[in-house]
Design a protein around this motif. Sequence first.
Motif, PDB file in Angstrom:
ATOM      1  N   ALA A   1      29.666  82.271   5.343  1.00 41.25           N
ATOM      2  CA  ALA A   1      29.447  83.205   4.239  1.00 41.25           C
ATOM      3  C   ALA A   1      30.239  84.489   4.446  1.00 41.25           C
ATOM      4  CB  ALA A   1      27.959  83.515   4.109  1.00 41.25           C
ATOM      5  N   LEU A   2      30.325  84.950   5.691  1.00 41.99           N
ATOM      6  CA  LEU A   2      31.078  86.177   5.975  1.00 41.99           C
ATOM      7  C   LEU A   2      32.569  85.973   5.720  1.00 41.99           C
ATOM      8  CD1 LEU A   2      30.993  89.090   7.007  1.00 41.99           C
ATOM      9  CD2 LEU A   2      31.192  88.192   9.335  1.00 41.99           C
ATOM     10  N   VAL A   3      33.083  84.818   6.128  1.00 40.44           N
ATOM     11  CA  VAL A   3      34.500  84.512   5.899  1.00 40.44           C
ATOM     12  C   VAL A   3      34.817  84.471   4.399  1.00 40.44           C
ATOM     13  CG1 VAL A   3      36.246  82.690   6.125  1.00 40.44           C
ATOM     14  CG2 VAL A   3      34.818  83.297   8.084  1.00 40.44           C
ATOM     15  N   ILE A   4      33.875  83.973   3.601  1.00 44.14           N
ATOM     16  CA  ILE A   4      34.073  83.933   2.151  1.00 44.14           C
ATOM     17  C   ILE A   4      33.867  85.307   1.525  1.00 44.14           C
ATOM     18  CG2 ILE A   4      33.201  82.953  -0.012  1.00 44.14           C
ATOM     19  CD1 ILE A   4      32.368  80.476   1.604  1.00 44.14           C
ATOM     20  N   ALA A   5      32.845  86.029   1.994  1.00 43.92           N
ATOM     21  CA  ALA A   5      32.473  87.305   1.374  1.00 43.92           C
ATOM     22  C   ALA A   5      33.502  88.403   1.605  1.00 43.92           C
ATOM     23  CB  ALA A   5      31.109  87.755   1.898  1.00 43.92           C
ATOM     24  N   LEU A   6      34.138  88.427   2.763  1.00 41.51           N
ATOM     25  CA  LEU A   6      35.104  89.495   3.065  1.00 41.51           C
ATOM     26  C   LEU A   6      36.257  89.558   2.063  1.00 41.51           C
ATOM     27  CD1 LEU A   6      35.269  89.511   6.971  1.00 41.51           C
ATOM     28  CD2 LEU A   6      34.786  91.485   5.504  1.00 41.51           C
ATOM     29  N   PRO A   7      36.966  88.459   1.823  1.00 34.51           N
ATOM     30  CA  PRO A   7      38.046  88.551   0.828  1.00 34.51           C
ATOM     31  C   PRO A   7      37.540  88.782  -0.593  1.00 34.51           C
ATOM     32  CG  PRO A   7      37.796  86.295   1.626  1.00 34.51           C
ATOM     33  CD  PRO A   7      36.954  87.150   2.502  1.00 34.51           C
ATOM     34  N   LEU A   8      36.379  88.237  -0.933  1.00 32.75           N
ATOM     35  CA  LEU A   8      35.831  88.467  -2.274  1.00 32.75           C
ATOM     36  C   LEU A   8      35.509  89.942  -2.484  1.00 32.75           C
ATOM     37  CD1 LEU A   8      33.410  85.426  -2.769  1.00 32.75           C
ATOM     38  CD2 LEU A   8      35.654  85.789  -3.812  1.00 32.75           C
ATOM     39  N   ALA A   9      34.840  90.552  -1.502  1.00 29.68           N
ATOM     40  CA  ALA A   9      34.488  91.967  -1.616  1.00 29.68           C
ATOM     41  C   ALA A   9      35.741  92.839  -1.597  1.00 29.68           C
ATOM     42  CB  ALA A   9      33.546  92.367  -0.488  1.00 29.68           C
ATOM     43  N   ALA A  10      36.731  92.467  -0.775  1.00 27.49           N
ATOM     44  CA  ALA A  10      37.982  93.228  -0.725  1.00 27.49           C
ATOM     45  C   ALA A  10      38.705  93.159  -2.067  1.00 27.49           C
ATOM     46  CB  ALA A  10      38.872  92.685   0.382  1.00 27.49           C
ATOM     47  N   ALA A  11      38.721  91.978  -2.680  1.00 27.33           N
ATOM     48  CA  ALA A  11      39.359  91.831  -3.992  1.00 27.33           C
ATOM     49  C   ALA A  11      38.631  92.665  -5.042  1.00 27.33           C
ATOM     50  CB  ALA A  11      39.370  90.356  -4.399  1.00 27.33           C
ATOM     51  N   ALA A  12      37.295  92.667  -4.995  1.00 26.59           N
ATOM     52  CA  ALA A  12      36.512  93.466  -5.945  1.00 26.59           C
ATOM     53  C   ALA A  12      36.732  94.955  -5.719  1.00 26.59           C
ATOM     54  CB  ALA A  12      35.039  93.116  -5.824  1.00 26.59           C
ATOM     55  N   HIS A  13      36.970  95.333  -4.478  1.00 26.83           N
ATOM     56  CA  HIS A  13      37.230  96.743  -4.175  1.00 26.83           C
ATOM     57  C   HIS A  13      38.603  97.165  -4.684  1.00 26.83           C
ATOM     58  CE1 HIS A  13      37.276 100.555  -2.098  1.00 26.83           C
ATOM     59  NE2 HIS A  13      38.303 100.187  -1.347  1.00 26.83           N
ATOM     60  N   LEU A  14      39.589  96.300  -4.504  1.00 30.01           N
ATOM     61  CA  LEU A  14      40.952  96.600  -4.963  1.00 30.01           C
ATOM     62  C   LEU A  14      41.072  96.492  -6.486  1.00 30.01           C
ATOM     63  CD1 LEU A  14      42.987  94.666  -2.231  1.00 30.01           C
ATOM     64  CD2 LEU A  14      42.596  97.135  -2.372  1.00 30.01           C
ATOM     65  N   ARG A  15      40.268  95.611  -7.085  1.00 28.28           N
ATOM     66  CA  ARG A  15      40.260  95.434  -8.542  1.00 28.28           C
ATOM     67  C   ARG A  15      38.828  95.648  -9.032  1.00 28.28           C
ATOM     68  NH1 ARG A  15      44.783  95.659  -7.457  1.00 28.28           N
ATOM     69  NH2 ARG A  15      46.520  94.238  -7.906  1.00 28.28           N
ATOM     70  N   PRO A  16      38.446  96.904  -9.283  1.00 25.82           N
ATOM     71  CA  PRO A  16      37.051  97.224  -9.631  1.00 25.82           C
ATOM     72  C   PRO A  16      36.480  96.414 -10.789  1.00 25.82           C
ATOM     73  CG  PRO A  16      38.280  99.223  -9.189  1.00 25.82           C
ATOM     74  CD  PRO A  16      39.278  98.107  -9.190  1.00 25.82           C
ATOM     75  N   ARG A  17      37.351  95.923 -11.682  1.00 29.86           N
ATOM     76  CA  ARG A  17      36.842  95.132 -12.801  1.00 29.86           C
ATOM     77  C   ARG A  17      36.226  93.812 -12.352  1.00 29.86           C
ATOM     78  NH1 ARG A  17      41.711  95.189 -17.129  1.00 29.86           N
ATOM     79  NH2 ARG A  17      42.912  95.611 -15.240  1.00 29.86           N
ATOM     80  N   LEU A  18      36.579  93.376 -11.144  1.00 33.92           N
ATOM     81  CA  LEU A  18      36.016  92.135 -10.609  1.00 33.92           C
ATOM     82  C   LEU A  18      34.631  92.339 -10.000  1.00 33.92           C
ATOM     83  CD1 LEU A  18      39.142  90.679  -8.751  1.00 33.92           C
ATOM     84  CD2 LEU A  18      38.241  89.971 -10.976  1.00 33.92           C
ATOM     85  N   ALA A  19      34.291  93.577  -9.683  1.00 39.91           N
ATOM     86  CA  ALA A  19      33.048  93.847  -8.953  1.00 39.91           C
ATOM     87  C   ALA A  19      31.817  93.385  -9.723  1.00 39.91           C
ATOM     88  CB  ALA A  19      32.951  95.328  -8.618  1.00 39.91           C
TER      89      ALA A  19
ATOM     90  N   ILE B   1      29.351  94.700   1.951  1.00 38.71           N
ATOM     91  CA  ILE B   1      30.757  94.968   2.246  1.00 38.71           C
ATOM     92  C   ILE B   1      31.358  95.857   1.165  1.00 38.71           C
ATOM     93  CG2 ILE B   1      33.041  93.933   2.508  1.00 38.71           C
ATOM     94  CD1 ILE B   1      31.583  91.408   3.589  1.00 38.71           C
ATOM     95  N   LEU B   2      31.039  95.562  -0.081  1.00 38.83           N
ATOM     96  CA  LEU B   2      31.569  96.349  -1.194  1.00 38.83           C
ATOM     97  C   LEU B   2      31.055  97.781  -1.154  1.00 38.83           C
ATOM     98  CD1 LEU B   2      33.393  96.083  -3.637  1.00 38.83           C
ATOM     99  CD2 LEU B   2      31.419  95.342  -4.977  1.00 38.83           C
ATOM    100  N   VAL B   3      29.774  97.942  -0.879  1.00 43.83           N
ATOM    101  CA  VAL B   3      29.198  99.291  -0.764  1.00 43.83           C
ATOM    102  C   VAL B   3      29.862 100.051   0.387  1.00 43.83           C
ATOM    103  CG1 VAL B   3      27.112 100.558  -0.110  1.00 43.83           C
ATOM    104  CG2 VAL B   3      26.995  98.765  -1.843  1.00 43.83           C
ATOM    105  N   GLY B   4      30.089  99.364   1.501  1.00 40.75           N
ATOM    106  CA  GLY B   4      30.740 100.013   2.641  1.00 40.75           C
ATOM    107  C   GLY B   4      32.151 100.461   2.321  1.00 40.75           C
ATOM    108  N   LEU B   5      32.907  99.616   1.630  1.00 36.70           N
ATOM    109  CA  LEU B   5      34.284  99.970   1.269  1.00 36.70           C
ATOM    110  C   LEU B   5      34.315 101.120   0.263  1.00 36.70           C
ATOM    111  CD1 LEU B   5      35.823  96.382   0.905  1.00 36.70           C
ATOM    112  CD2 LEU B   5      36.277  98.039   2.719  1.00 36.70           C
ATOM    113  N   GLN B   6      33.401 101.078  -0.678  1.00 38.50           N
ATOM    114  CA  GLN B   6      33.364 102.138  -1.689  1.00 38.50           C
ATOM    115  C   GLN B   6      32.869 103.461  -1.112  1.00 38.50           C
ATOM    116  OE1 GLN B   6      30.839 100.245  -4.591  1.00 38.50           O
ATOM    117  NE2 GLN B   6      32.549  99.256  -5.662  1.00 38.50           N
ATOM    118  N   GLY B   7      32.162 103.397  -0.013  1.00 37.58           N
ATOM    119  CA  GLY B   7      31.592 104.607   0.569  1.00 37.58           C
ATOM    120  C   GLY B   7      32.488 105.315   1.573  1.00 37.58           C
ATOM    121  N   VAL B   8      33.691 104.800   1.789  1.00 36.93           N
ATOM    122  CA  VAL B   8      34.612 105.459   2.719  1.00 36.93           C
ATOM    123  C   VAL B   8      34.985 106.842   2.175  1.00 36.93           C
ATOM    124  CG1 VAL B   8      36.897 105.345   3.804  1.00 36.93           C
ATOM    125  CG2 VAL B   8      35.511 103.271   3.570  1.00 36.93           C
TER     126      VAL B   8
END
Length: 227
Positions: free
Chosen positions: A45-63, A112-119
């Motif tokens: 799940a972590l291996v799948i979630a990391l790229p998904l959350a990163a993509a949502a962070h880079l493209r907020p419309r995906l979040a 992961i998404l909350v962590g990236l957005q909170g930087v």
Amino acid sequence: MQPHATTDPPANPWFSWDYVQRNWGDLTTALEQHSSLTLQAVAIALVIALPLAAAAHLRPRLAGPLVGTTGVLYTIPSLALFGLLAPYTGIGRTTVLIGLVTYALLVLVRNILVGLQGVDEDVRDAARGLGYGRARMLLTVELPNALPSIVAGVRLATVTTVALVTVGVVVGYGGLGQLMFRGFRSRYHAEIMTATILCLLLALAFDLALFLIGKALTPWARATRNA
């Protein structure tokens, strides 16, 4: 008039060291199965979630759609999910593993998404000033700073998965849940209680281990608190 006969009080049916000794093989097998399923499900799940959350962070419309989809999957009752998967993936480990990964995704993606957005934005500005591109900033600045939130998500997902593994008994692969189910069928309280205690101890052990790993990975967080 005959005196009343004295009898010893019955043994507590909920706790039995004799049961543990007589069923040590079954207990260790179920515990190993439970542990391996939990670790494997959270890792996948972590291996799948990391790229998904990163993509949502880079493209907020995906979040929104991403979190919404994982949220819908999370609301499916576990018994129903395992039942839906069984005709396609069969009875056993694979079906349980797919279900556990599905449930862990929501917790991990959100954290992961909350962590990236909170930087801190100042940190991002400093990285831009040093000439960091978007991908380099994500990998070397944002993800390391998001580690506390990621570790918190992994801890929560792991503890939740430990509990959910027991439901895998419906498709014949439930770790300690197998012993709980067997105890319910035979009304053997000691078996139910022993499996339950082992499940709790396993969750606590995983949570403590991940807490210590998180502290080791984020030494700057301790330094900030002590400052």
